[in-house]
Motif scaffolding. Structure first.
Motif, short mmCIF file in Angstrom:
data_model
loop_
_atom_site.label_atom_id
_atom_site.label_comp_id
_atom_site.label_asym_id
_atom_site.label_seq_id
_atom_site.Cartn_x
_atom_site.Cartn_y
_atom_site.Cartn_z
N ASP A 120 0.86 -1.19 0.00
CA ASP A 120 0.00 0.00 0.00
C ASP A 120 0.90 1.24 0.00
N ARG A 121 0.94 1.94 -1.12
CA ARG A 121 1.84 3.08 -1.28
C ARG A 121 1.25 4.38 -0.70
N SER A 122 0.07 4.29 -0.12
CA SER A 122 -0.53 5.50 0.47
C SER A 122 -0.13 5.69 1.93
N VAL A 123 0.56 4.70 2.51
CA VAL A 123 0.95 4.76 3.92
C VAL A 123 2.45 4.51 4.05
N ILE A 124 3.13 5.41 4.77
CA ILE A 124 4.56 5.24 5.05
C ILE A 124 4.75 5.17 6.56
N CYS A 125 5.43 4.14 7.01
CA CYS A 125 5.75 3.97 8.43
C CYS A 125 7.20 4.42 8.64
N VAL A 126 7.39 5.44 9.46
CA VAL A 126 8.72 6.00 9.71
C VAL A 126 9.30 5.36 10.95
N VAL A 127 10.49 4.76 10.78
CA VAL A 127 11.19 4.11 11.90
C VAL A 127 12.59 4.68 12.02
N SER A 128 13.21 4.45 13.17
CA SER A 128 14.54 5.02 13.39
C SER A 128 15.67 4.14 12.89
N ALA A 129 15.44 2.81 12.77
CA ALA A 129 16.54 1.91 12.39
C ALA A 129 16.03 0.76 11.51
N PRO A 130 16.91 0.18 10.69
CA PRO A 130 16.51 -0.97 9.87
C PRO A 130 15.98 -2.14 10.69
N SER A 131 16.48 -2.32 11.91
CA SER A 131 16.00 -3.42 12.77
C SER A 131 14.53 -3.23 13.13
N ASP A 132 14.04 -1.98 13.14
CA ASP A 132 12.63 -1.72 13.42
C ASP A 132 11.74 -2.21 12.27
N VAL A 133 12.23 -2.12 11.04
CA VAL A 133 11.48 -2.63 9.89
C VAL A 133 11.29 -4.13 10.06
N ILE A 134 12.36 -4.83 10.43
CA ILE A 134 12.28 -6.28 10.62
C ILE A 134 11.27 -6.62 11.71
N ALA A 135 11.30 -5.86 12.81
CA ALA A 135 10.37 -6.11 13.92
C ALA A 135 8.92 -5.94 13.47
N ILE A 136 8.62 -4.88 12.72
CA ILE A 136 7.25 -4.64 12.27
C ILE A 136 6.83 -5.66 11.22
N GLU A 137 7.73 -6.02 10.32
CA GLU A 137 7.42 -7.01 9.29
C GLU A 137 7.06 -8.37 9.91
N LYS A 138 7.67 -8.71 11.04
CA LYS A 138 7.37 -9.99 11.71
C LYS A 138 5.93 -10.06 12.18
N THR A 139 5.29 -8.91 12.42
CA THR A 139 3.90 -8.90 12.89
C THR A 139 2.93 -9.27 11.77
N ALA A 140 3.33 -9.09 10.52
CA ALA A 140 2.48 -9.30 9.35
C ALA A 140 1.20 -8.45 9.44
N GLY A 141 1.28 -7.34 10.20
CA GLY A 141 0.11 -6.48 10.39
C GLY A 141 0.20 -5.16 9.65
N PHE A 142 1.24 -4.97 8.86
CA PHE A 142 1.42 -3.71 8.14
C PHE A 142 1.77 -4.01 6.69
N ASN A 143 1.07 -3.38 5.76
CA ASN A 143 1.30 -3.65 4.34
C ASN A 143 1.70 -2.40 3.56
N GLY A 144 2.10 -1.35 4.27
CA GLY A 144 2.50 -0.12 3.59
C GLY A 144 3.99 -0.11 3.32
N LEU A 145 4.52 1.09 3.13
CA LEU A 145 5.94 1.29 2.88
C LEU A 145 6.61 1.78 4.16
N TYR A 146 7.93 1.84 4.14
CA TYR A 146 8.70 2.31 5.29
C TYR A 146 9.58 3.48 4.90
N HIS A 147 10.05 4.19 5.93
CA HIS A 147 11.11 5.16 5.75
C HIS A 147 12.00 5.07 6.98
N VAL A 148 13.29 4.82 6.77
CA VAL A 148 14.24 4.62 7.87
C VAL A 148 15.05 5.89 8.08
N LEU A 149 15.00 6.43 9.29
CA LEU A 149 15.70 7.68 9.61
C LEU A 149 17.19 7.48 9.91
#
Length: 199
Positions: free
Chosen positions: A79-108
């Motif tokens: 889903d390209r209409s939602v961006i989840c902003v996280v502080s580190a690449p490890s946070d992307v892995i943590a959120i992806e493990k939930t399988a509860g988010f289908n948008g994009l990410y942005h790593v600060l």
């Protein structure tokens, strides 16, 4: 007379520079590497060099990748209409493990921390604002950890984004205050994403 092997000391010192590794752990790791078969030690060294040479930031989301684009940005089903902003690449892995988010990410790649001389210019904030230049993004989820630095960073980004007409939400506080996202369990993270609120 003290026992000293310079090559071993140098190896242990390099391990000690890693986060969370003290002097004794560094020494144990150094001895472990010395006891590896030559082929295994060579493969270990090559893995480090290859990772350093091949991994770079995704040009879209600033996450780490060894491809032209990261797998999330390259996935047309996201889903390209939602961006989840996280502080580190490890946070992307943590959120992806939930399988509860289908948008994009942005790593600060960090959070605003004046004590560590980290300001907005040291983070990938301008890249995030550039991504919001088109009308495709409708919501930005600020998923920095609920710490003083994480909250400061989220408020700073929210002030930048709100005038652009994009909805800004923050993870609900199902995550313990003062903890890091990468240590939260999947259910807590999943519920925090579900119950996000506007900033």
């Amino acid at each position: 007379m003290s026992y000293q092997v310079n090559a071993l000391e140098i190896l242990a010192e390099n391990f000690r520079r890693l986060p969370g590794i003290g002097a004794k752990s560094a020494q144990r790791l150094a001895f472990h590497v010395l006891n590896m078969p030559n082929e295994q030690a060579q493969a270990f060294a090559e893995a480090i060099i290859n990772a350093k040479n091949q991994i770079h930031r995704c040009p879209e989301c600033c996450n780490l990748t060894d491809s032209e684009k990261c797998t999330v940005c390259g996935d047309a089903k996201r889903d390209r209409s939602v961006i989840c902003v996280v502080s580190a690449p490890s946070d992307v892995i943590a959120i992806e493990k939930t399988a509860g988010f289908n948008g994009l990410y942005h790593v600060l790649h960090g959070v605003i921390s004046p004590l560590d001389n980290i300001g907005p210019a040291e983070l990938c904030i301008k890249e995030l604002v550039q991504r919001l230049g088109n009308d495709e993004v409708k919501e930005v989820i600020l998923a920095t950890s609920p710490t003083v630095e994480g909250d400061t960073t989220a408020l700073y980004i929210a002030k930048l984004i709100k005038p652009l007409g994009v909805a800004v939400t923050r993870l609900a506080y199902g995550i313990p205050v003062g903890s890091d996202l990468e240590y939260a369990d999947e259910l807590t993270l999943s519920k925090a994403i579900e119950n996000r609120r506007e900033v």
